[in-house]
Enzyme design. Sequence first.
Site, short mmCIF file in Angstrom:
data_model
loop_
_atom_site.label_atom_id
_atom_site.label_comp_id
_atom_site.label_asym_id
_atom_site.label_seq_id
_atom_site.Cartn_x
_atom_site.Cartn_y
_atom_site.Cartn_z
N LYS A 1 -3.16 -37.88 38.19
CA LYS A 1 -2.37 -38.96 37.03
C LYS A 1 -3.47 -40.22 37.77
O LYS A 1 -3.48 -40.89 38.52
CB LYS A 1 -1.46 -39.06 37.76
N SER B 1 6.38 -39.16 33.55
CA SER B 1 5.12 -39.56 32.89
C SER B 1 4.22 -39.23 33.51
O SER B 1 2.56 -39.29 33.59
CB SER B 1 5.03 -41.06 33.84
N SER C 1 9.62 -37.97 37.27
CA SER C 1 8.57 -37.88 36.14
C SER C 1 7.58 -35.92 36.77
O SER C 1 6.75 -36.22 36.46
CB SER C 1 7.65 -39.02 36.73
#
Length: 507
Positions: free
Chosen positions: A149, A226, A250
């Site tokens: 990420k 996210s 997330s």
Amino acid sequence: MAPAGLLDAFWGYERALMANDLVALDGFFAPGPQTLRADAGGILVGHDAISAFRRGRGGAPARTIGDVHVRRITDDTAVVIAQTLPSTGGRGQQTQVWCRTTDGSWVIEAAHVSQPAAAIAAAVWRVVGSPLVAGAASGPLVGQTVAVKDLFAVAGFATGAGVPAFLAARAPAGDNATVVAELLAAGASVQGIAQTDEFAYSIAGRNAHYGTPPNGAVPGAIPGGSSSGPASAVALGQASIGLGTDTGGSIRVPASYQGLWGLRTTHGAVSRAGMLPLAPSFDTVGWLTRDAATLELAASVSVDAAAQRSLEPSFVVDPSLVALATPEVQAAFASAVAGLSVTSVDLGDPDELVEAFRVTQAAEAWMSDGAWVDAHPGALGSDIAARFAVAKGITEGQALAGASAFDGARAHLDRVLGDRILLLPSASSAAPSTTAEGAELEAIRGSTLRLTCIAGITGRPALSVPLMTVPVETTAAAPVGLCLVGPRYSDLALIALGAALMAPLVE
């Protein structure tokens, strides 16, 4: 020799496709629940599902048609295979089964679309290699590939947090984030740096700058965020491990939406060194995988085994939390836990719990990113900008009151839960369509945060197990995760328990 009228229909369909004439396109596909459309993203079944997909994608890529081949099956049925030439280069093809209706017109009963393979799917990956960074030659994770990420430092690359203007001013990292270094040392290779929602302040999976990563399980649905890029990379088979963060869901939400295993670790159990913060009181590291065994391997190289504890499978459910989910998810949840011995508990008013979470998260998010946001007006998409505007408005008094409410909620939840395992849906619904409006997504976000905030407030680990499915507009079996929230430092035991619950479905 093509049957009469077929090629006229074929070219009419092509003109409607390039014009994104949704009404005409609906007319070219056969009505009813048996019509099929397939591409690399999945199979759509039924005219309504295909129509919904077209509404959400915003038009097909510009192209011309090359060779067209027709094979007559009967007088009223034919297969058309056409070469497609995208304006961006490369070659694709489409295969269609056309049938003549009783009024003499032609409609598509089934279609398969193949596009040229993209070197990099920009909505999924910010930068990718083969691999980007090679792991150690030996170790338990040799052969595994990681989608990192875009919040974690990868040596030699800047960290962008899903915001191009933020990325542009960042220098390349000198060292890897601790958790990245641990994965590399265990033999995993970094396949690439994957996209995230802006500053990780969302659970939808949309990014105003890079686009929406595809949902690898539900065609035409949002991926969840996210940790959207790592989740989609794993669900699409482009990496075996997604390294993500979980502040308010997330990891758990994209895992739920895409049928993945996802672990939010005990707060503080895994080093956050080299990771951009959002709300440090809640920020955790975690992983997304397609199976429990890979998740256990990934977690094992970063959590302190000596600090981990065992579990007694004593389960509790709060009916008021489950009631926040859609009726379909509630039914699937009831079926999933039917064989377990479960005790009902009352964790308190979900609105009060999420408010204690929300105020503290917002205050800390502004402390983390507010100065940059203030200095760069217009740099964020409207939804994330609105969220930061609310965060900016949190007064010192509100922040202090929120912190007090947070401490009280944590103590209360710990008293009620004890060492027991809370069961609840990982998200309040299956993945919403990409056509969902902002108000609908905010309502879903609100319901889901009331589920996910429990682990955030308590700092407990939470595991999303791909144990449930529900019907949605585009498919009869959209995944929804069963979430297990365990005592602190039961991370590895939760994975083993989740695997045991899943075992009857895979034997």
